[in-house]
Motif scaffolding. Sequence first.
Motif, PDB file in Angstrom:
ATOM      1  N   ARG A   1      -9.497  -0.132  -3.071  1.00 33.26           N
ATOM      2  CA  ARG A   1      -8.402   0.430  -1.952  1.00 33.26           C
ATOM      3  C   ARG A   1      -7.024   0.325  -2.536  1.00 33.26           C
ATOM      4  O   ARG A   1      -6.800  -0.474  -3.505  1.00 33.26           O
ATOM      5  CB  ARG A   1      -8.461  -0.281  -0.673  1.00 33.26           C
ATOM      6  N   MET A   2      -6.063   0.987  -1.996  1.00 35.82           N
ATOM      7  CA  MET A   2      -4.788   0.780  -2.300  1.00 35.82           C
ATOM      8  C   MET A   2      -4.162  -0.392  -1.580  1.00 35.82           C
ATOM      9  O   MET A   2      -4.319  -0.693  -0.409  1.00 35.82           O
ATOM     10  CB  MET A   2      -3.880   1.841  -1.599  1.00 35.82           C
TER      11      MET A   2
ATOM     12  N   PRO B   1      -0.770   9.654  -6.714  1.00 34.09           N
ATOM     13  CA  PRO B   1      -1.749   9.152  -5.649  1.00 34.09           C
ATOM     14  C   PRO B   1      -2.059   7.647  -6.160  1.00 34.09           C
ATOM     15  O   PRO B   1      -2.487   6.913  -5.310  1.00 34.09           O
ATOM     16  CB  PRO B   1      -2.993  10.024  -6.148  1.00 34.09           C
ATOM     17  N   ALA B   2      -1.652   7.004  -7.283  1.00 34.76           N
ATOM     18  CA  ALA B   2      -2.260   5.824  -7.605  1.00 34.76           C
ATOM     19  C   ALA B   2      -1.213   4.739  -7.283  1.00 34.76           C
ATOM     20  O   ALA B   2      -1.471   3.596  -7.583  1.00 34.76           O
ATOM     21  CB  ALA B   2      -2.676   5.625  -8.989  1.00 34.76           C
ATOM     22  N   HIS B   3      -0.070   5.170  -6.835  1.00 31.27           N
ATOM     23  CA  HIS B   3       1.092   4.081  -6.862  1.00 31.27           C
ATOM     24  C   HIS B   3       1.971   4.192  -5.614  1.00 31.27           C
ATOM     25  O   HIS B   3       2.910   3.764  -5.310  1.00 31.27           O
ATOM     26  CB  HIS B   3       2.130   4.436  -8.072  1.00 31.27           C
TER      27      HIS B   3
ATOM     28  N   ASP C   1       0.814   8.602  -0.889  1.00 26.02           N
ATOM     29  CA  ASP C   1       0.294   9.514  -1.785  1.00 26.02           C
ATOM     30  C   ASP C   1      -1.152   9.581  -2.075  1.00 26.02           C
ATOM     31  O   ASP C   1      -1.932  10.262  -2.532  1.00 26.02           O
ATOM     32  CB  ASP C   1       1.104   9.516  -3.242  1.00 26.02           C
ATOM     33  N   TYR C   2      -1.418   8.280  -1.995  1.00 28.30           N
ATOM     34  CA  TYR C   2      -3.077   7.962  -2.243  1.00 28.30           C
ATOM     35  C   TYR C   2      -3.908   8.669  -1.236  1.00 28.30           C
ATOM     36  O   TYR C   2      -4.829   9.383  -1.401  1.00 28.30           O
ATOM     37  CB  TYR C   2      -3.327   6.266  -2.139  1.00 28.30           C
ATOM     38  N   ASP C   3      -3.384   8.358   0.086  1.00 29.83           N
ATOM     39  CA  ASP C   3      -4.172   9.240   1.164  1.00 29.83           C
ATOM     40  C   ASP C   3      -4.094  10.905   0.956  1.00 29.83           C
ATOM     41  O   ASP C   3      -5.336  11.640   1.112  1.00 29.83           O
ATOM     42  CB  ASP C   3      -3.379   9.127   2.547  1.00 29.83           C
TER      43      ASP C   3
ATOM     44  N   PHE D   1      -6.312   9.841  -9.887  1.00 30.62           N
ATOM     45  CA  PHE D   1      -5.368   8.939  -9.783  1.00 30.62           C
ATOM     46  C   PHE D   1      -4.882   8.180 -11.125  1.00 30.62           C
ATOM     47  O   PHE D   1      -5.915   7.519 -11.583  1.00 30.62           O
ATOM     48  CB  PHE D   1      -6.381   7.812  -8.923  1.00 30.62           C
TER      49      PHE D   1
ATOM     50  N   LEU E   1      -4.079   0.140  -6.850  1.00 31.25           N
ATOM     51  CA  LEU E   1      -5.640   0.615  -6.670  1.00 31.25           C
ATOM     52  C   LEU E   1      -6.515  -0.569  -7.349  1.00 31.25           C
ATOM     53  O   LEU E   1      -6.282  -0.719  -8.556  1.00 31.25           O
ATOM     54  CB  LEU E   1      -5.835   1.747  -7.271  1.00 31.25           C
TER      55      LEU E   1
END
Length: 1016
Positions: A31-32, A140-142, A146-148, A157, A221
């Motif tokens: 997960r983030m 997405p990874a940070h 954005d991850y969602d 990612f 992540l």
Amino acid sequence: ERFTMDPAYSRCVQKVFVELYKKGLIYRGKRMVNWDPAARTALSDEEVEMVEEDSFLWFIKYPIPDEAGQLDPKAFVVVATTRPETMLGDEAVAVNPGDDRYRHLIGRKALLPIRDKQIPIIGDKLVDREFGTGCVKVTPAHDVADYDMGIRHRLPFTVVIGPDGKMTGEAGEGYAGLDRLEARKAIVEKLKADQLLVSISEHRHNVGYSQRSHVPIEPYLSEQWFLRYPSVDRAAECVQSTEAEGAPGSDKSPGATLTPRPIPDTQGATGAQALVPSLHVSEGLAGQATPTAAESVAPSASESNAPMRFYPDRWVKTYTHWMTNLKDWCISRQLWWGHRVPVWYNQPGWGALERTIQLVRLRGDELPGTNARELRRAAWDLVTRSGLLGQRYKNLDTGWEIYVNRRSLEHAFANEGLANIRLVPALPSLLQNAIHVATEPHVPPIPQVTQVHKFLAALELGQTQYRVKFTVKELRDGRKLYDHQALEAKRSEADGKSPGTQPLAEQLVTRPASASVSKLSQIAGDVNTDEMFTRCQVESPGQGWQQDPDVLDTWFSSWLWPFATMGWPEQTDTLKKFYPTTDLVTGPDIIFFWVARMIMAGYEFMGDLPFRNVYFTGIIRDKLGRKMSKSLGNSPDPLELIAKYGADALRFGTMRSAPLGQDVLFDEKDVELGRNFCNKLWNACRFRQMQGGEVQGEIEPRLLTSDDKWILLKLDQAIREITTAFAEYRFNEATQTLYRFFWSEYCDWYVEASKAVLARPVGPSELEERESVKAEDAPTPQRSDALTAERRANTLAVLDFVLSHTLRLFHPFLPFITEELWHGMGYHDDMPAGQGGETIMFAPWPKPLDEDFLGHYGLDACYVDMVNAKYDLVTQGRNLRREGNIAANKKVKFVFKPANPVMPHDAEVLKLLLNAEALEIDPKYDAKKGTPTVHSNLGELYLPMEGLIDVAAEKARLTKELERAESEIAKAEQKLNNPNFTSKAPPHVLQQHQQRLAEWQAKRDRIKKALEALRG
RNA sequence: GCGCGCUUAGCUCAGUGGAAGAGCACUUCCUUCACACGGAAGGGGUCGCAGGUUCAAGUCCUGCAGCGCGCACCA
């Protein structure tokens, strides 16, 4: 006392983990999380502090190539960001699908500057059209949001910031290895140079800081353990605001017990007896229904039915809000110290490796100059020597093979400065846990490894374990061998009917080619690999099993406090007797951390709430209103304060300045006040001791003076006030009442007045004086000595009565000095069996004086008014001295013209308190013109001053007093002349005002008369 | 943005519809025999601003301003 790291407590923690794991409430996942790059551990959401900061919003141009890939200088979008360094990991540009400005771009590609990489333009409702340009870069990874989006749009990612806060190899040449903030500068410069930076605007926003190390956290992540909170509904409902149900604690009746809060039975209670909070020592044991319990349990109509109450009430809202917006709790920490996660893996070696590396790292801190390679070497050596890895480990320079838990390996690498080797997640869903192996071409600390360079991974297992084989081969252009897109492509290929020309297995593994896409999906879908390779249990499953190296969030042990301290999971007698507990005292800053979680744990594991009442203290802050903190150095050392002022002083001073629910700015003056108060208490007791005589003698009603009655009534009043204050958790109010009663009423007035009986032997001259007094029971000279002794003893008995009550009332606030004085005064010997004895703690808690007591001692409320008037006369008389510029130590003669006959005792007190050489009582006194005079309803007090009379000054003083009286009369008349007031105000209020008016009018008349006499 | 506090004496703050309070600081006097870490007497307030409810508001309601705290995926 219990330490959460004690073996027994630790077992509780692990049992709870296992239980929740088996219930499916604890799970492990990628997960983030909030990552602390300094401590290199995950944190819970609650451990992140948002700090508002002034920063910038950078507007960056992302070119949009045409279908053919050609760049048109006019085709671009502008995105706004607060974190330019993350753009290296951008995987999309997002716009709101409803935004006409950009809608047509959805589905096109943008060119990510610097990386020269094409990324899709996507549409997502989350994008706020109003903010910035309405066009967002997606990393997405940070970034959590954005991850969602990355999940929704199946974006890659790409991790460009490592767990150490430095840019990874993925960030590309020139950036890899830089700290994130350095990278930001470098990127901004580069964008400027490339003319892609459109503008910079100032921007204030919130930055999350680690509560632990005070560095900005990174959304990161990683694979962590999470808890889905249990018993949420019951915990959320058990406490309710009472606001809507009328004022709590409206029962102000004088005889209010210490426990006016009803404690309704809880449904589904475990049968444990609800203990009634009480300061009385109860003989009753668990299971015996005491009368007190029965009384208290009966709820009054106005009270809430919720089984739990918060003091102050308003925190219920905060609690409820948090409870209704719960997110899963990240409970694993990558720290050395703590309760370990009770999960075991059957791959040998890595656990020891992990710990060894950490150990070497710790030792390395003590060895300046050692480089990472040496440390790593030392680590490997230790591991191999330990035999845990056996032959599985081979020389690093030529290649090595290890069975490993990926997360721990990743973690170990990062900790060891091997940030150039990173294992990152590739895909959500099926392959979420697949490994994305990347190399980093930047210059690392270890040349051999840099030049390495090929990583091949064998994916043999699903969920959590991986068998990874690394071989050293030649680096090919510094590019990663494959990425998630390739993986995904291969997967779809393999899932399809026709196998691709190159099976995934061959892409991924050198040998054996045992892993295949179908096997992967089979494992992920059908087989619980956890059973095979993972066990969640307290004890080790045996040889070859290694425990998860992570430890648990400290609060994961704290939330069990209410029952784990009492022997749980055994159903001990203590637990049966004391659970649920009555009161929790804590700070509102840990409602989420502790209170809410204890409530949930209570319901989940005990089937009942953990406590009935929660008292939230204020938070002590420094003079600038900041929380006390080690890094600010604004926290006073309590031990130093105690050494300087005493523990009681610290306690009392702090409590006195801390009202219910309000924060307190710490001021050493408060402690000083406490110290001074202790001193006063000590000296007042010393005064009593110096009088000698029998301790705690019988009080003879017949001999009580008006002052005795006054102080007993005042004591009664103080006990009532304190009782109410305690019942409503208003501790500062209790201390203030005690302070006022003891200092202002007992010491300043009563003790001073008692000296008229105690400290002044009756001489012949005074007896003569008394002869002239019209008093009903003036003593005859013959009897006076015996009577004096009797009176003296009686006053001592009153002193003892008041002091012994006072000490007990003060005991909760001043535990040490009261205990000492309780013994020193000899009160402990006098208590009835079982009540006094060895400690004041067992002495009965003072109760308000009852009717019988008041009747027996003739304590009529009129004595309060009468003595107040007497003391008021004294104050005014002293004022006369002051205004006449008579030094405080100069004895002068006063004349008192009483309105009614005066008791000799009262005359004596007046004389003493006025520090008069003599007090002449003369009902027919005819004062000389200009004699300073006090007018009261007890009579008039004159200060005849030979040769000192200043008519003008006295006139001025009286005029001022007259003005005051007139203004009070006007106020009262205005009210009483208002028909609305007289018809609508309650009778007692009306009467009060009428009485007040009459008093002021009488006083005005007397002053007027005196003024006329002055003119006369 | 949402929520919760706070605004009363020079300072720090109590105040529960019915006379504006405490501690410290300040002025003056006092080492008299429990206490100078003390005693005595004083001075000092448009209770943030504006409305409203009420016989009566520092207290209840509404709005505003300032300060503080929490929560929140506006990059």
